[in-house]
Design an enzyme around this catalytic site. Structure first.
Site, PDB file in Angstrom:
ATOM      1  N   GLU A 127       0.951  -1.180   0.009  1.00 29.17           N
ATOM      2  CA  GLU A 127       0.024  -0.086   0.055  1.00 29.17           C
ATOM      3  C   GLU A 127       0.804   1.274   0.142  1.00 29.17           C
ATOM      4  O   GLU A 127       0.624   2.137   0.711  1.00 29.17           O
ATOM      5  CB  GLU A 127      -0.757  -0.069   1.217  1.00 29.17           C
ATOM      6  CG  GLU A 127      -1.926  -1.016   1.261  1.00 29.17           C
ATOM      7  CD  GLU A 127      -2.762  -1.312   2.460  1.00 29.17           C
ATOM      8  OE1 GLU A 127      -2.726  -0.607   3.364  1.00 29.17           O
ATOM      9  OE2 GLU A 127      -3.741  -2.209   2.431  1.00 29.17           O
ATOM     10  N   ASN A 169       2.161  -5.284  -3.204  1.00 31.27           N
ATOM     11  CA  ASN A 169       0.640  -5.605  -2.830  1.00 31.27           C
ATOM     12  C   ASN A 169      -0.165  -4.234  -2.679  1.00 31.27           C
ATOM     13  O   ASN A 169       0.441  -3.252  -2.052  1.00 31.27           O
ATOM     14  CB  ASN A 169       0.523  -6.573  -1.669  1.00 31.27           C
ATOM     15  CG  ASN A 169      -0.900  -6.920  -1.559  1.00 31.27           C
ATOM     16  OD1 ASN A 169      -1.353  -7.615  -2.346  1.00 31.27           O
ATOM     17  ND2 ASN A 169      -1.201  -6.963  -0.240  1.00 31.27           N
ATOM     18  N   HIS A 206     -10.359  -5.809  -2.524  1.00 26.81           N
ATOM     19  CA  HIS A 206     -11.573  -5.651  -1.613  1.00 26.81           C
ATOM     20  C   HIS A 206     -12.811  -4.945  -2.355  1.00 26.81           C
ATOM     21  O   HIS A 206     -12.551  -3.761  -2.675  1.00 26.81           O
ATOM     22  CB  HIS A 206     -11.120  -4.826  -0.552  1.00 26.81           C
ATOM     23  CG  HIS A 206     -10.042  -5.405   0.421  1.00 26.81           C
ATOM     24  ND1 HIS A 206     -10.526  -6.804   1.207  1.00 26.81           N
ATOM     25  CD2 HIS A 206      -8.751  -5.060   0.647  1.00 26.81           C
ATOM     26  CE1 HIS A 206      -9.405  -7.032   2.060  1.00 26.81           C
ATOM     27  NE2 HIS A 206      -8.299  -6.272   1.437  1.00 26.81           N
ATOM     28  N   GLU A 235      -6.470 -10.704  -1.305  1.00 24.39           N
ATOM     29  CA  GLU A 235      -7.180 -10.366  -0.444  1.00 24.39           C
ATOM     30  C   GLU A 235      -8.779 -10.331  -0.557  1.00 24.39           C
ATOM     31  O   GLU A 235      -9.348  -9.238  -0.191  1.00 24.39           O
ATOM     32  CB  GLU A 235      -6.768  -9.033   0.551  1.00 24.39           C
ATOM     33  CG  GLU A 235      -5.524  -9.115   0.896  1.00 24.39           C
ATOM     34  CD  GLU A 235      -4.930  -7.902   1.627  1.00 24.39           C
ATOM     35  OE1 GLU A 235      -5.661  -7.136   2.061  1.00 24.39           O
ATOM     36  OE2 GLU A 235      -3.802  -7.506   1.930  1.00 24.39           O
ATOM     37  N   ASP A 237     -12.604 -10.030  -0.914  1.00 29.03           N
ATOM     38  CA  ASP A 237     -13.967  -9.951  -0.562  1.00 29.03           C
ATOM     39  C   ASP A 237     -14.657  -9.095  -1.041  1.00 29.03           C
ATOM     40  O   ASP A 237     -14.186  -8.112  -1.771  1.00 29.03           O
ATOM     41  CB  ASP A 237     -13.851  -9.876   1.097  1.00 29.03           C
ATOM     42  CG  ASP A 237     -13.230  -8.628   1.459  1.00 29.03           C
ATOM     43  OD1 ASP A 237     -12.883  -7.554   0.689  1.00 29.03           O
ATOM     44  OD2 ASP A 237     -12.580  -8.402   2.882  1.00 29.03           O
TER      45      ASP A 237
HETATM   46  O1  G3I Z   1      -5.305  -8.265  19.025  1.00 26.92           O
HETATM   47  C1  G3I Z   1      -5.889  -6.747  19.260  1.00 26.92           C
HETATM   48  C2  G3I Z   1      -6.459  -7.041  20.559  1.00 26.92           C
HETATM   49  O2  G3I Z   1      -5.788  -7.368  21.566  1.00 26.92           O
HETATM   50  C3  G3I Z   1      -7.361  -5.475  21.116  1.00 26.92           C
HETATM   51  O3  G3I Z   1      -7.911  -5.769  22.233  1.00 26.92           O
HETATM   52  C4  G3I Z   1      -8.243  -5.166  19.886  1.00 26.92           C
HETATM   53  C5  G3I Z   1      -8.734  -3.715  20.184  1.00 26.92           C
HETATM   54  O4  G3I Z   1      -8.760  -2.830  19.307  1.00 26.92           O
HETATM   55  O5  G3I Z   1      -7.249  -4.777  18.909  1.00 26.92           O
HETATM   56  C6  G3I Z   1      -6.962  -6.145  18.412  1.00 26.92           C
HETATM   57  O6  G3I Z   1      -6.041  -5.730  17.207  1.00 26.92           O
HETATM   58  C7  G3I Z   1      -6.730  -5.671  16.067  1.00 26.92           C
HETATM   59  C8  G3I Z   1      -6.348  -6.747  14.765  1.00 26.92           C
HETATM   60  O7  G3I Z   1      -7.023  -6.449  13.866  1.00 26.92           O
HETATM   61  C9  G3I Z   1      -6.914  -8.316  15.396  1.00 26.92           C
HETATM   62  O8  G3I Z   1      -8.226  -8.311  15.598  1.00 26.92           O
HETATM   63  C10 G3I Z   1      -6.572  -4.293  15.544  1.00 26.92           C
HETATM   64  O9  G3I Z   1      -7.054  -3.565  16.454  1.00 26.92           O
HETATM   65  C11 G3I Z   1      -6.875  -3.969  14.094  1.00 26.92           C
HETATM   66  O10 G3I Z   1      -6.610  -2.663  13.599  1.00 26.92           O
HETATM   67  C12 G3I Z   1      -6.757  -5.252  13.144  1.00 26.92           C
HETATM   68  O11 G3I Z   1      -7.183  -4.836  11.842  1.00 26.92           O
HETATM   69  C13 G3I Z   1      -6.858  -5.506  10.956  1.00 26.92           C
HETATM   70  C14 G3I Z   1      -6.225  -4.535  10.053  1.00 26.92           C
HETATM   71  O12 G3I Z   1      -5.747  -5.355   8.586  1.00 26.92           O
HETATM   72  C15 G3I Z   1      -5.253  -3.489  10.550  1.00 26.92           C
HETATM   73  O13 G3I Z   1      -4.780  -2.657   9.532  1.00 26.92           O
HETATM   74  C16 G3I Z   1      -7.665  -6.540  10.460  1.00 26.92           C
HETATM   75  O14 G3I Z   1      -7.897  -7.682  11.070  1.00 26.92           O
HETATM   76  C17 G3I Z   1      -7.023  -6.924   8.901  1.00 26.92           C
HETATM   77  O15 G3I Z   1      -8.136  -7.976   8.417  1.00 26.92           O
HETATM   78  C18 G3I Z   1      -6.627  -6.014   8.058  1.00 26.92           C
HETATM   79  O16 G3I Z   1      -5.913  -6.459   7.067  1.00 26.92           O
HETATM   80  C19 G3I Z   1      -5.673  -5.507   5.807  1.00 26.92           C
HETATM   81  C20 G3I Z   1      -4.533  -5.951   5.229  1.00 26.92           C
HETATM   82  O17 G3I Z   1      -3.488  -6.125   6.038  1.00 26.92           O
HETATM   83  C21 G3I Z   1      -3.794  -5.081   4.310  1.00 26.92           C
HETATM   84  N1  G3I Z   1      -4.981  -4.672   3.277  1.00 26.92           N
HETATM   85  C22 G3I Z   1      -6.311  -4.472   3.775  1.00 26.92           C
HETATM   86  C23 G3I Z   1      -6.822  -5.228   4.952  1.00 26.92           C
HETATM   87  C24 G3I Z   1      -7.970  -4.788   5.457  1.00 26.92           C
HETATM   88  O18 G3I Z   1      -8.073  -3.510   6.093  1.00 26.92           O
END
Ligand code: G3I
Length: 302
Positions: A127, A169, A206, A235, A237
């Site tokens: 990105e 990516n 996405h 990725e 969806d």
């Molecule tokens: O694990 C912590 C947890 O301990 C905490 O209590 C909670 C509170 O917010 O957060 C948890 O972490 C979260 C993590 O996902 C696991 O669930 C983060 O806040 C959250 O920001 C994170 O989001 C991820 C996101 O990337 C972050 O940028 C998504 O799961 C994930 O699907 C998403 O994936 C991205 C790709 O890497 C890049 N392309 C876009 C895609 C979608 O946004």
């Protein structure tokens, strides 16, 4: 009979999914994972903040759990991601200049070396381009270390793991007419012409459904491929999981020889980062949705 097996019959392609380490104890989840998919990407566990929470202190536990789950079952692993403006640990967010450049390169080298031999493809850089019509790089602390930060990351990754395929990516590079798509295309063209080691482009894909699936998606895939790189749908969806759009994506990949496979960004709708949009192939109970059948049928008739 399954997504992975059917994709494998299409020229050795894969059909994969993002996996969360926290869900590997859920038997409904792992039953589907182990039955349907032959490739995995760690959804968060191989990002910079997960692997190097404190500078110089690396934490591989959750990443290893996913990699071992996959490799012990013959699934290929995509590493996601070595260098990114987002999900940097706090210590890195506050860095700039040559200090940041060196820390980024050290992360790339350390992590790619640690997983050498286990990762089929690395998302080396994620990105790095801006949305909208500018075609510019995205502003970030990494970008401000100098425009050559991307190629520096690719060179470090190649040196650390010469056998991994190295990908760039991004999202919103699906429509061939978008300035962002054209900008990434020109970067890959430039890298190939100057011998910067890049092997593949990942289109996150996405989609929000309807017109957001561009009718020229196949042109985008084949145009990148014509530069001499593989293309991956990394990725996928789609909001509300319309069968038609899923079918089109599969058919477009199968039409391009260098489209090596498709990864959906989660298994059940309830596992999705956009779970309120029900964008995946299995419902929250793990039942196959209509889109699943459309994908499987397309894989078997391509
Ligand atoms: O694990 C912590 C947890 O301990 C905490 O209590 C909670 C509170 O917010 O957060 C948890 O972490 C979260 C993590 O996902 C696991 O669930 C983060 O806040 C959250 O920001 C994170 O989001 C991820 C996101 O990337 C972050 O940028 C998504 O799961 C994930 O699907 C998403 O994936 C991205 C790709 O890497 C890049 N392309 C876009 C895609 C979608 O946004």
């Amino acid at each position: 009979s399954t997504l992975g097996a059917s994709a494998a019959e299409q020229g050795g392609r894969y059909f994969g999914t993002a996996v969360a380490a926290s869900r590997l104890n859920d038997s409904t989840y792992t039953t589907i994972l182990n039955r349907e998919f032959n490739q995995v990407t760690a959804e968060n566990e191989m990002k910079i903040d997960a692997l190097q929470p404190q500078q110089g202190q690396f934490s591989y536990g959750n990443a290893d759990r996913i990699v071992q789950h996959a490799r012990s079952r013959g699934m290929q692993v995509r590493g996601h991601t070595l260098a990114w403006h987002s999900q940097q640990p706090g210590w890195m967010q506050n860095m700039s200049g040559s200090t940041l450049r060196n820390a980024m390169l050290n992360h790339v080298t350390t992590v790619a070396t640690r997983f050498r031999g286990q990762i089929a493809w690395w998302d080396v850089v994620n990105e790095a381009f801006a949305d909208g019509g500018s075609g510019a790089r995205r502003d970030s602390n990494l970008q401000r270390t100098g425009n050559d930060w991307i190629e520096a990351a690719f060179r470090a990754a190649r040196q650390a793991d010469p056998n991994a395929s190295l990908c760039y990516n991004d999202y919103n590079i699906d429509n061939w007419n978008d300035a962002k798509t054209q900008a990434v295309y020109r970067m890959v063209q430039d890298f190939k012409s100057r011998g910067v080691p890049i092997d593949c482009v990942g289109l996150q894909s996405h989609f929000t459904g309807g017109s957001n699936y561009p009718s020229n998606y196949r042109t985008t895939l084949s145009s990148f491929a014509a530069l001499g790189v593989d293309v991956h749908i990394t990725e996928l969806d789609i909001r509300n999981a319309p069968s038609e759009a899923y079918r089109n994506v599969v058919n477009d990949c199968l039409a391009v020889a260098r489209c090596k496979g498709i990864t959906v960004w989660g298994i059940r709708d309830s596992d999705s980062w956009r779970s309120n949009e029900s964008p995946l192939l299995f419902d929250g109970s793990g039942n196959k949705k209509a889109a699943y059948n459309a994908v499987l049928t397309a894989l078997n008739s391509g």
